[in-house]
Structure formats: structure tokens, C-alpha cells
Design a protein around this motif. Structure first.
Motif, PDB file in Angstrom:
ATOM      1  N   SER A 203       0.681  -1.270  -0.073  1.00 58.81           N
ATOM      2  CA  SER A 203       0.111  -0.087   0.047  1.00 58.81           C
ATOM      3  C   SER A 203       0.963   1.160  -0.006  1.00 58.81           C
ATOM      4  O   SER A 203       0.463   2.412  -0.493  1.00 58.81           O
ATOM      5  N   SER A 204       2.257   1.290   0.477  1.00 57.19           N
ATOM      6  CA  SER A 204       3.137   2.394   0.579  1.00 57.19           C
ATOM      7  C   SER A 204       3.851   2.587  -1.001  1.00 57.19           C
ATOM      8  O   SER A 204       4.711   3.131  -0.875  1.00 57.19           O
ATOM      9  N   GLY A 205       3.629   1.563  -1.806  1.00 59.43           N
ATOM     10  CA  GLY A 205       4.363   1.602  -3.289  1.00 59.43           C
ATOM     11  C   GLY A 205       5.645   0.974  -3.039  1.00 59.43           C
ATOM     12  O   GLY A 205       6.679   1.020  -3.748  1.00 59.43           O
TER      13      GLY A 205
ATOM     14  N   ALA B 102      16.397  -6.136  -8.222  1.00 55.79           N
ATOM     15  CA  ALA B 102      16.030  -5.050  -8.503  1.00 55.79           C
ATOM     16  C   ALA B 102      17.124  -4.048  -8.573  1.00 55.79           C
ATOM     17  O   ALA B 102      18.309  -4.122  -8.087  1.00 55.79           O
ATOM     18  N   LEU B 103      17.182  -2.814  -9.428  1.00 53.50           N
ATOM     19  CA  LEU B 103      18.226  -1.950  -9.516  1.00 53.50           C
ATOM     20  C   LEU B 103      17.775  -0.696  -8.531  1.00 53.50           C
ATOM     21  O   LEU B 103      16.583  -0.444  -8.519  1.00 53.50           O
ATOM     22  N   ASN B 104      18.851   0.097  -8.218  1.00 57.58           N
ATOM     23  CA  ASN B 104      18.688   1.226  -7.577  1.00 57.58           C
ATOM     24  C   ASN B 104      18.829   2.333  -8.618  1.00 57.58           C
ATOM     25  O   ASN B 104      19.809   2.374  -9.446  1.00 57.58           O
ATOM     26  N   VAL B 105      17.881   3.161  -8.228  1.00 60.69           N
ATOM     27  CA  VAL B 105      17.889   4.449  -9.278  1.00 60.69           C
ATOM     28  C   VAL B 105      19.439   5.072  -9.446  1.00 60.69           C
ATOM     29  O   VAL B 105      19.292   5.727 -10.473  1.00 60.69           O
ATOM     30  N   ASN B 106      20.167   4.833  -8.377  1.00 67.04           N
ATOM     31  CA  ASN B 106      21.475   5.774  -8.374  1.00 67.04           C
ATOM     32  C   ASN B 106      22.616   5.114  -8.847  1.00 67.04           C
ATOM     33  O   ASN B 106      23.591   5.238  -9.058  1.00 67.04           O
ATOM     34  N   ASP B 107      22.171   3.641  -9.301  1.00 69.98           N
ATOM     35  CA  ASP B 107      23.033   2.544  -9.611  1.00 69.98           C
ATOM     36  C   ASP B 107      23.854   3.214 -10.890  1.00 69.98           C
ATOM     37  O   ASP B 107      23.163   3.620 -11.727  1.00 69.98           O
TER      38      ASP B 107
ATOM     39  N   ASN C  25      21.199 -12.334 -15.182  1.00 76.64           N
ATOM     40  CA  ASN C  25      19.722 -12.696 -15.073  1.00 76.64           C
ATOM     41  C   ASN C  25      19.054 -12.674 -16.353  1.00 76.64           C
ATOM     42  O   ASN C  25      19.037 -11.624 -17.157  1.00 76.64           O
ATOM     43  N   ASN C  26      18.153 -13.661 -16.400  1.00 77.02           N
ATOM     44  CA  ASN C  26      17.249 -13.737 -17.608  1.00 77.02           C
ATOM     45  C   ASN C  26      16.180 -12.951 -17.623  1.00 77.02           C
ATOM     46  O   ASN C  26      14.972 -13.601 -17.295  1.00 77.02           O
ATOM     47  N   ARG C  27      16.431 -11.753 -18.000  1.00 72.37           N
ATOM     48  CA  ARG C  27      15.007 -10.905 -17.766  1.00 72.37           C
ATOM     49  C   ARG C  27      14.953  -9.896 -18.791  1.00 72.37           C
ATOM     50  O   ARG C  27      16.004  -9.372 -19.376  1.00 72.37           O
ATOM     51  N   THR C  28      13.821  -9.613 -19.332  1.00 71.52           N
ATOM     52  CA  THR C  28      13.562  -8.585 -20.224  1.00 71.52           C
ATOM     53  C   THR C  28      13.597  -7.277 -19.562  1.00 71.52           C
ATOM     54  O   THR C  28      13.277  -6.207 -20.380  1.00 71.52           O
ATOM     55  N   ALA C  29      13.153  -7.083 -18.381  1.00 69.38           N
ATOM     56  CA  ALA C  29      12.983  -5.968 -17.663  1.00 69.38           C
ATOM     57  C   ALA C  29      13.489  -6.130 -16.245  1.00 69.38           C
ATOM     58  O   ALA C  29      13.207  -7.201 -15.687  1.00 69.38           O
ATOM     59  N   LEU C  30      13.809  -4.779 -15.550  1.00 70.87           N
ATOM     60  CA  LEU C  30      13.878  -5.021 -14.052  1.00 70.87           C
ATOM     61  C   LEU C  30      13.425  -3.710 -13.621  1.00 70.87           C
ATOM     62  O   LEU C  30      13.440  -2.765 -14.088  1.00 70.87           O
ATOM     63  N   PRO C  31      12.828  -3.708 -12.183  1.00 66.82           N
ATOM     64  CA  PRO C  31      12.461  -2.948 -11.716  1.00 66.82           C
ATOM     65  C   PRO C  31      13.400  -1.606 -11.128  1.00 66.82           C
ATOM     66  O   PRO C  31      14.563  -2.087 -10.938  1.00 66.82           O
ATOM     67  N   VAL C  32      13.115  -0.589 -10.775  1.00 67.08           N
ATOM     68  CA  VAL C  32      14.159   0.379 -10.054  1.00 67.08           C
ATOM     69  C   VAL C  32      13.417   0.820  -9.086  1.00 67.08           C
ATOM     70  O   VAL C  32      12.381   1.284  -9.057  1.00 67.08           O
ATOM     71  N   THR C  33      14.182   0.959  -7.944  1.00 63.55           N
ATOM     72  CA  THR C  33      13.620   1.349  -6.757  1.00 63.55           C
ATOM     73  C   THR C  33      14.479   2.600  -6.169  1.00 63.55           C
ATOM     74  O   THR C  33      15.693   2.562  -6.591  1.00 63.55           O
ATOM     75  N   ASP C  34      14.191   3.300  -5.162  1.00 57.73           N
ATOM     76  CA  ASP C  34      14.964   4.198  -4.375  1.00 57.73           C
ATOM     77  C   ASP C  34      15.505   3.566  -3.265  1.00 57.73           C
ATOM     78  O   ASP C  34      15.490   2.328  -3.096  1.00 57.73           O
ATOM     79  N   ASP C  35      16.193   4.572  -2.339  1.00 57.34           N
ATOM     80  CA  ASP C  35      16.729   3.855  -0.976  1.00 57.34           C
ATOM     81  C   ASP C  35      15.740   3.194  -0.146  1.00 57.34           C
ATOM     82  O   ASP C  35      16.368   2.537   0.584  1.00 57.34           O
ATOM     83  N   ASN C  36      14.686   3.537  -0.339  1.00 57.26           N
ATOM     84  CA  ASN C  36      13.635   3.200   0.745  1.00 57.26           C
ATOM     85  C   ASN C  36      12.918   2.059   0.075  1.00 57.26           C
ATOM     86  O   ASN C  36      11.704   1.321   0.410  1.00 57.26           O
TER      87      ASN C  36
END
Length: 456
Positions: A171-173, A203-208, A220-231
Motif C-alpha cells: 500500500s506504500s508503493g 531490482a536496480l537502485n535508481v542511483n546505480d 539474469n534472464n530478464r527482459t526488464a528489471l524494476p528500479v527502486t529508491d533507497d527506501n
């Protein structure tokens, strides 16, 4: 391809815009891109003739210099339409390359929502994952069942960059997990998303750094990976097509640096001659000044060379062997680092391997060098009565120089990485220059030690 170019040239000559438009819209996207490369002066006209969707798909796969040339000649309305329809990551990439005034004018053409999105993406560092991500993705909740997920997907999936993977958030994203679409399609409609979760989230960090993202995709065998912030808040996704593009740019840049030049920011044929010279002259001056030290080193041993001129005959052999082994080691380590096979923490393992391999390589060349001198003495007395001392000097020097070249070539990229510099800048020419100078010192030191009292 020649037939295609001839057909296009015929339509251009006939000035038949309707047939030209029909012909272009029936071609593959890659074929249109190739036509723009072959007939660059007509690039803007080709883009303007295409339907909007196809124009966007062609425009986004062009290199930046071509995009810039087309932008300068396209009608303002067409530019605005293309910019509005570009995926956010491609739009960010374009904006980051353009001049400030041009970017400002283009951003004003966007809707309020797209403008906010573009400015947010441009706020991340140039080489960060944040510049690559797109906010077009599909999220679900772990309490949903497959029926609800499919209904949600039918409603919002068309606006997503990819629907191969769905992202589970709370619920917090906060990103909880990611689920491949095939896992959803192969289970009963009443199945809860929580039952499909395996909590093996990547997941990747947005600042990586973007270079790090390339390695994560590679492993990793992925067509896409999510990007998250430090939280761990989900901000967007990065798709493999963007990663392949960046990987190609990184590879090209590293190859140019390994060759002893600054990275070119434009295709070779598009770069102005003076700018190309400027990119190359800096490294050449540095390497030239470095090579001048070889004259200093030889001057230090001038007296020994005067007494045994035969030593000078083998200087090119010695320094080239050391430079070649150093260049080999440097190239291998830089490539291994780029692929994530070697890190700075592996320096001791790398050193041990290079000590052994350097000794074996040096022994091989040393034996060949000695046998060459022995063979020549069977037919001439060019090396004099003390040819064995000359042979031993050359053989032992080759072992030392090749070993030193292997160590220097392998350790320099790791040292530069540790200092925060680009390992590719320990290019083959730089390593070769370093080993040339030190190789001469090794060679003449061994000569003085072995020949003192006999030839020196």
C-alpha cells in the motif's frame, strides 16, 4: 538493400509523396533506419512521411547525431508529436544530449504530466539507472487473484513498456516481488498473487551506475528489471533494449580508450576532422613524452652499449615483447572487469595467476631467443666468442620483461578502478610505454650483472 534504395530514389525523383508514404509505411522499421543512413539528406522527409507511430519507432532507434540533424529540419508540429509519443526513457536520453534551449522548447510541447515526468528523469545523474528507466509498467497487489490481475492488465497493459513482468507492491508503493506473466497465465483464475510469489526479487537502485545494470541484466534472464529508491519504493523499470544500447556504447568507448584515444561522442564518419584530431592528440603527446624516457634509460647505459654494441641489436625485441605481454594482460583484465568476472577484491588471485603465466610466457620466449642466437652462431660470428653470455642475457631478460609486463598490464586496470578512474584508460599503448622504459632497465641491468669483467 540496393533495390530498395533505387526504388526510393525513383519515387523521390517522381515527387510522388503518396506512393513514397505508402512504400515507407510498408517497410520494416530497421529498413527505414537503413535508408536514412544511406540517404541522410532525405532523413527528415522520410520521418515526416511516416505515420506517427512508425515515425516514433524509427526515430527512437536512430543514433543521436542523426536524430539531431532530423530535428533541425522537421516541421515544429511533427517534432512536437514525436516527442510526445516517445517512451519516457528514450525522451530522457534525447533531452540529455540536446542543448538547453532546444530541450526547454521541447518540454514546453509536452502535457503537464509528461513534462513533470521528463523533468524528474532528467534530475538523475547522467550515467545513472534513473536516466534509463520508464514509469510505464503494471503493478498489482499480493491480495489480488488472477482474475482481477487480468482485468487490470486489459485496462492498463497497453500503456506499459512491457507486460512480460508484473510488479507486486504494498500500500506504500514498496516493491515486494515481481511475477512473470507466464506464471499468471498457467494457474487457476482464483489463485492469489501471494501464492505465486517466491520473494526472489532482483531490482536496480535508481542511483546505480548504468554499467552495473548491464552486469545485472547479463547475469539474469530478464527482459526488464524494476528500479527502486533507497527506501525500496518502485520508481520505474529498465528494459533490455535500453541496456543493449548502453552496453554497445560502453563497449565502443572502452575499445577506443584501449586503443589510446579519448572516447568519441559521435560516429567516426560524422565527427569533424579537427575534433577527431583533438580527441587523439592528447594521448599521443602523453605516450610520446613517456617514450622519451626510453632514450633517457638508454643514455644511462651508454657506456655499456659502447663496449658491447651487440646489446643494442636486441633492444626492439626486448621492449616489444614486454609491451605485447602487458597489452595482452591489460586487455584481458579490462574485458573481465567489464563482464563482472573480476573485481578489485580479486587483485591477489589475478597477481598470482599473472606471475605464473608471465613466467611461463617469458620462459617460452626466452628459450626461443636463446635458440635464435645459438642458430645464428652456427653460420656467423656476429655475436662474437661470448655468444653464450649474449644468449643468456637476452633469454633471462625476456623472462623478466614479460613477467613484469604481465604484472603491470593486469594490475594497472585494478589500481585505476580502486582509485575511482576508468580501467579502460590503462590502455594498451599506456601499458606498452610503461613497460618499454622499465624493460630497458631490466635488460641492461641483467647484461651488466652477467657480462661484468668479460664484455663490460
Amino acid at each position: 538493400m540496393e533495390e530498395m534504395v533505387e526504388q526510393i530514389e525513383l519515387l523521390l525523383e517522381q515527387k510522388d509523396d503518396i506512393k513514397l508514404q505508402e512504400y515507407l509505411n510498408n517497410l520494416n522499421i530497421s529498413d527505414v533506419e537503413q535508408l536514412i543512413d544511406d540517404l541522410p539528406e532525405y532523413g527528415p522527409r522520410f520521418i515526416d512521411s511516416l505515420s506517427l507511430k512508425r515515425a516514433v519507432n524509427v526515430f527512437r532507434i536512430l543514433d543521436f547525431p542523426t536524430q539531431e540533424r532530423i530535428i533541425k529540419k522537421l516541421p515544429g508540429t511533427k517534432i512536437a508529436e514525436i516527442v510526445k509519443e516517445l517512451p519516457p526513457d528514450d525522451r530522457t536520453s534525447l533531452f540529455s544530449e540536446l542543448h538547453g534551449d532546444t530541450v526547454k522548447a521541447m518540454i514546453l510541447q509536452l502535457s503537464a504530466e509528461d513534462r513533470k515526468e521528463a523533468l524528474m528523469l532528467l534530475g538523475y545523474k547522467e550515467d545513472s539507472v534513473g536516466r534509463l528507466m520508464t514509469p510505464d509498467y503494471v503493478t498489482v497487489k499480493k491480495t489480488w487473484d488472477v482474475n482481477r490481475v487480468l482485468a487490470h492488465l486489459r485496462k492498463y497493459g497497453k500503456n506499459s513498456e512491457t507486460i512480460d513482468v508484473l510488479y507486486v507492491i504494498d500500500s506504500s508503493g514498496v516493491l515486494v516481488d515481481d511475477i512473470r506473466i507466464r506464471d499468471i497465465l498457467l494457474v487457476e483464475p482464483e489463485t492469489k498473487i501471494s501464492a505465486l510469489m517466491d520473494n526472489r526479487l532482483i531490482a536496480l537502485n535508481v542511483n546505480d551506475p548504468q554499467e552495473e545494470a548491464i552486469n545485472v541484466f547479463r547475469m539474469n534472464n530478464r527482459t526488464a528489471l524494476p528500479v527502486t529508491d533507497d527506501n525500496n519504493i518502485l520508481l520505474g523499470i529498465v528494459t533490455v533494449d535500453d541496456i543493449l544500447w548502453i552496453a554497445n556504447e560502453e563497449y565502443t568507448e572502452d575499445i577506443q580508450k584501449i586503443g589510446g584515444t579519448e572516447a568519441l561522442d559521435e560516429p567516426y564518419m560524422d565527427m569533424p576532422l579537427l575534433k577527431l584530431v583533438k580527441k587523439r592528440v592528447g594521448w599521443l603527446i602523453i605516450l610520446f613524452l613517456g617514450e622519451m624516457l626510453t632514450a633517457t634509460a638508454m643514455g644511462f647505459f651508454e657506456a655499456q652499449i659502447a663496449k658491447a654494441v651487440v646489446l643494442a641489436l636486441f633492444v626492439p625485441l626486448i621492449i616489444s615483447s614486454g609491451g605485447n605481454s602487458g597489452s595482452q594482460a591489460s586487455t584481458l583484465i579490462i574485458q573481465a572487469m567489464a563482464l563482472g568476472e573480476v573485481t578489485v577484491a580479486d587483485w591477489w588471485r589475478v597477481m598470482r595467476r599473472e606471475i605464473v603465466s608471465g613466467l611461463l610466457l617469458g620462459l617460452t620466449l626466452g628459450i626461443i631467443g636463446f635458440m635464435r642466437i645459438y642458430a645464428w652462431t652456427l653460420f656467423s660470428d656476429i655475436y662474437g666468442p661470448h655468444w653464450i653470455l649474449v644468449g643468456l642475457t637476452v633469454g633471462i631478460a625476456l623472462v623478466g620483461v614479460v613477467l613484469w609486463g604481465s604484472l603491470a598490464g593486469s594490475m594497472l586496470p585494478l589500481l585505476l578502478k580502486k582509485l575511482g578512474a576508468d580501467p579502460a584508460t590503462s590502455s594498451a599503448p599506456f601499458v606498452a610505454t610503461l613497460v618499454d622504459v622499465t624493460g630497458l632497465i631490466i635488460y641492461f641491468t641483467i647484461a651488466v650483472t652477467l657480462m661484468r669483467g668479460v664484455m663490460l
